[in-house]
Design a protein around this motif. Structure first.
Motif, PDB file in Angstrom:
ATOM      1  N   ILE A 161      48.362   7.517  21.184  1.00  0.00           N
ATOM      2  CA  ILE A 161      48.950   7.216  22.493  1.00  0.00           C
ATOM      3  C   ILE A 161      48.024   7.668  23.617  1.00  0.00           C
ATOM      4  CG2 ILE A 161      50.827   7.820  24.070  1.00  0.00           C
ATOM      5  CD1 ILE A 161      52.686   7.914  21.623  1.00  0.00           C
ATOM      6  N   VAL A 162      47.479   8.880  23.484  1.00  0.00           N
ATOM      7  CA  VAL A 162      46.579   9.407  24.512  1.00  0.00           C
ATOM      8  C   VAL A 162      45.337   8.532  24.648  1.00  0.00           C
ATOM      9  CG1 VAL A 162      45.067  11.338  25.122  1.00  0.00           C
ATOM     10  CG2 VAL A 162      47.377  11.785  24.284  1.00  0.00           C
ATOM     11  N   VAL A 163      44.739   8.186  23.509  1.00  0.00           N
ATOM     12  CA  VAL A 163      43.512   7.384  23.525  1.00  0.00           C
ATOM     13  C   VAL A 163      43.773   5.990  24.097  1.00  0.00           C
ATOM     14  CG1 VAL A 163      41.783   6.263  22.063  1.00  0.00           C
ATOM     15  CG2 VAL A 163      42.413   8.639  21.644  1.00  0.00           C
ATOM     16  N   LEU A 164      44.848   5.349  23.656  1.00  0.00           N
ATOM     17  CA  LEU A 164      45.148   4.001  24.133  1.00  0.00           C
ATOM     18  C   LEU A 164      45.535   4.000  25.609  1.00  0.00           C
ATOM     19  CD1 LEU A 164      47.068   2.547  21.058  1.00  0.00           C
ATOM     20  CD2 LEU A 164      44.772   1.955  21.844  1.00  0.00           C
ATOM     21  N   ALA A 165      46.230   5.047  26.055  1.00  0.00           N
ATOM     22  CA  ALA A 165      46.582   5.136  27.479  1.00  0.00           C
ATOM     23  C   ALA A 165      45.321   5.267  28.328  1.00  0.00           C
ATOM     24  CB  ALA A 165      47.515   6.323  27.710  1.00  0.00           C
ATOM     25  N   ALA A 166      44.403   6.133  27.907  1.00  0.00           N
ATOM     26  CA  ALA A 166      43.146   6.295  28.647  1.00  0.00           C
ATOM     27  C   ALA A 166      42.344   5.005  28.628  1.00  0.00           C
ATOM     28  CB  ALA A 166      42.327   7.432  28.046  1.00  0.00           C
ATOM     29  N   THR A 167      42.380   4.296  27.496  1.00  0.00           N
ATOM     30  CA  THR A 167      41.665   3.022  27.382  1.00  0.00           C
ATOM     31  C   THR A 167      42.270   1.983  28.328  1.00  0.00           C
ATOM     32  OG1 THR A 167      41.194   3.496  25.053  1.00  0.00           O
ATOM     33  CG2 THR A 167      40.922   1.224  25.792  1.00  0.00           C
ATOM     34  N   TRP A 168      43.585   1.949  28.391  1.00  0.00           N
ATOM     35  CA  TRP A 168      44.272   0.986  29.264  1.00  0.00           C
ATOM     36  C   TRP A 168      43.950   1.242  30.737  1.00  0.00           C
ATOM     37  CZ3 TRP A 168      46.856  -3.472  29.005  1.00  0.00           C
ATOM     38  CH2 TRP A 168      47.611  -3.855  30.111  1.00  0.00           C
ATOM     39  N   TYR A 169      44.010   2.502  31.153  1.00  0.00           N
ATOM     40  CA  TYR A 169      43.740   2.833  32.551  1.00  0.00           C
ATOM     41  C   TYR A 169      42.257   2.708  32.887  1.00  0.00           C
ATOM     42  CZ  TYR A 169      48.491   4.470  33.403  1.00  0.00           C
ATOM     43  OH  TYR A 169      49.841   4.526  33.570  1.00  0.00           O
ATOM     44  N   GLY A 170      41.399   3.021  31.946  1.00  0.00           N
ATOM     45  CA  GLY A 170      39.965   2.914  32.180  1.00  0.00           C
ATOM     46  C   GLY A 170      39.504   3.856  33.281  1.00  0.00           C
ATOM     47  N   GLY A 171      38.428   3.506  33.945  1.00  0.00           N
ATOM     48  CA  GLY A 171      37.945   4.292  35.069  1.00  0.00           C
ATOM     49  C   GLY A 171      37.717   5.751  34.723  1.00  0.00           C
ATOM     50  N   VAL A 172      38.174   6.634  35.635  1.00  0.00           N
ATOM     51  CA  VAL A 172      37.974   8.075  35.466  1.00  0.00           C
ATOM     52  C   VAL A 172      38.668   8.585  34.211  1.00  0.00           C
ATOM     53  CG1 VAL A 172      38.414  10.336  36.484  1.00  0.00           C
ATOM     54  CG2 VAL A 172      37.680   8.444  37.939  1.00  0.00           C
ATOM     55  N   ALA A 173      39.840   8.034  33.888  1.00  0.00           N
ATOM     56  CA  ALA A 173      40.592   8.499  32.720  1.00  0.00           C
ATOM     57  C   ALA A 173      39.782   8.328  31.442  1.00  0.00           C
ATOM     58  CB  ALA A 173      41.916   7.744  32.612  1.00  0.00           C
ATOM     59  N   PHE A 174      39.186   7.162  31.261  1.00  0.00           N
ATOM     60  CA  PHE A 174      38.435   6.942  30.021  1.00  0.00           C
ATOM     61  C   PHE A 174      37.094   7.651  30.055  1.00  0.00           C
ATOM     62  CE2 PHE A 174      35.991   4.806  26.756  1.00  0.00           C
ATOM     63  CZ  PHE A 174      36.937   4.708  25.738  1.00  0.00           C
ATOM     64  N   ARG A 175      36.468   7.730  31.231  1.00  0.00           N
ATOM     65  CA  ARG A 175      35.205   8.465  31.314  1.00  0.00           C
ATOM     66  C   ARG A 175      35.430   9.949  31.014  1.00  0.00           C
ATOM     67  NH1 ARG A 175      34.458   5.257  35.939  1.00  0.00           N
ATOM     68  NH2 ARG A 175      34.731   7.057  37.334  1.00  0.00           N
ATOM     69  N   ALA A 176      36.567  10.485  31.479  1.00  0.00           N
ATOM     70  CA  ALA A 176      36.895  11.878  31.193  1.00  0.00           C
ATOM     71  C   ALA A 176      37.102  12.073  29.694  1.00  0.00           C
ATOM     72  CB  ALA A 176      38.142  12.298  31.958  1.00  0.00           C
ATOM     73  N   LEU A 177      37.779  11.120  29.052  1.00  0.00           N
ATOM     74  CA  LEU A 177      37.980  11.196  27.604  1.00  0.00           C
ATOM     75  C   LEU A 177      36.644  11.152  26.875  1.00  0.00           C
ATOM     76  CD1 LEU A 177      39.885  11.149  25.122  1.00  0.00           C
ATOM     77  CD2 LEU A 177      39.859   8.639  25.299  1.00  0.00           C
ATOM     78  N   SER A 178      35.748  10.269  27.297  1.00  0.00           N
ATOM     79  CA  SER A 178      34.428  10.139  26.667  1.00  0.00           C
ATOM     80  C   SER A 178      33.625  11.424  26.819  1.00  0.00           C
ATOM     81  CB  SER A 178      33.662   8.969  27.287  1.00  0.00           C
ATOM     82  OG  SER A 178      34.370   7.755  27.150  1.00  0.00           O
ATOM     83  N   ALA A 179      33.653  12.002  28.022  1.00  0.00           N
ATOM     84  CA  ALA A 179      32.930  13.249  28.269  1.00  0.00           C
ATOM     85  C   ALA A 179      33.498  14.379  27.427  1.00  0.00           C
ATOM     86  CB  ALA A 179      33.001  13.611  29.750  1.00  0.00           C
TER      87      ALA A 179
END
Length: 280
Positions: free
Chosen positions: A17-35
């Motif tokens: 859920i956390v990963v898919l939510a960050a993927t859906w929102y993209g932007g800072v959320a997914f970059r933060a997850l990647s970092a």
């Protein structure tokens, strides 16, 4: 159902859920997850390979490199990520080679963890194409992982790499690859029906790469006598245990896109568009 299995299922659902939510929102959320993934991978890598005890100063340099790369992923531009990674990796290699106590696991960890974060962020990017491309990668990797397990248990047969991972079989590897290609192709065709056979080739490449990534992490853990890469995910182990196949698939996708751009105009505009065969 055992308590451990319930814990594994619940934590797996929460993680998804956390990963898919960050993927859906993209932007800072997914970059933060990647970092964050890059930082956690380096932490687990350095622990497994015992870098703090073997080369404390070198490991400090490695942390500086990963922290800089993570900050660039979060606040910078992907255009600067590659030279940052290359520069810090070369520095780490020189440092490890010049010191008697140096170890080549140091630059390996910088490269592995750094490229993990960079490739994830580059594939997702900040547009709708990036979202589909990331979902495509997830579909390939997750279908490969799940079906390889069940097909391998059902059919058994010759071992894939008995010295590295005794539980994996050729039947599971083939079943996982077929499933990964089917799942990835379905996701891509649902959004871009005109992608053609290119998407089948890419899905096959990513599926095979994800299984190589799984074997690579198994090799490292067996080399250092470690069962799990960490304990951060209840019932699953560490971050490396969960993303080993994913990051190798992302490596393959990102490096293939870079190679393609170098053969053409030298400008990497969209990794996602390249993966999905748009504009080729």
């Amino acid at each position: 159902m055992s308590r451990e299995l319930r814990l594994r299922i619940v934590s797996g659902i929460v993680l998804a859920i956390v990963v898919l939510a960050a993927t859906w929102y993209g932007g800072v959320a997914f970059r933060a997850l990647s970092a964050l993934i890059a930082l956690l991978i380096y932490s687990e890598w350095s622990t497994i390979t015992r870098l703090p005890s073997q080369d404390f100063r070198g490991n400090a340099l490695g942390w500086l490199a990963i922290a800089s790369i993570a900050a660039n992923i979060l606040f910078g531009s992907e255009d600067y990520a590659i030279p940052l990674l290359g520069g810090f990796t070369i520095t780490a290699m020189l440092f490890a080679g010049l010191r008697k106590s140096g170890t080549w696991w140091l630059p390996g960890g910088v490269f592995y963890a750094g490229l993990s974060g960079i490739s994830l962020a580059a594939i997702r990017a900040d547009d709708a194409v990036g979202l589909v491309a990331m979902l495509f990668v997830f579909a390939v990797v997750w279908a490969t992982d799940i079906l390889a397990y069940f097909v391998g248990r059902a059919l058994k047969g010759p071992k894939l790499a008995p010295r590295i991972s005794p539980g994996k079989t050729w039947s599971g590897a083939i079943g996982g690859t077929v499933s990964g290609v089917a799942a990835g192709t379905a996701v891509a065709f649902a959004h871009f029906p005109g992608t053609g056979l290119w998407i089948v080739f890419v899905a096959f490449l990513l599926s095979v790469s994800s299984q190589i990534g799984d074997l690579f992490e198994s090799f490292i853990k067996r080399r250092f006598g470690v069962k799990d890469s960490g304990k951060i995910i209840p019932g699953h182990g560490g971050v490396m245990d969960r993303v080993d196949g994913l990051v190798f698939a992302c490596f393959a996708a990102f490096l293939l896109a870079v190679w393609h751009s170098m053969l053409n105009n030298g400008i990497l505009t969209s990794v996602g568009a390249f993966l999905l065969g748009l504009g080729l």
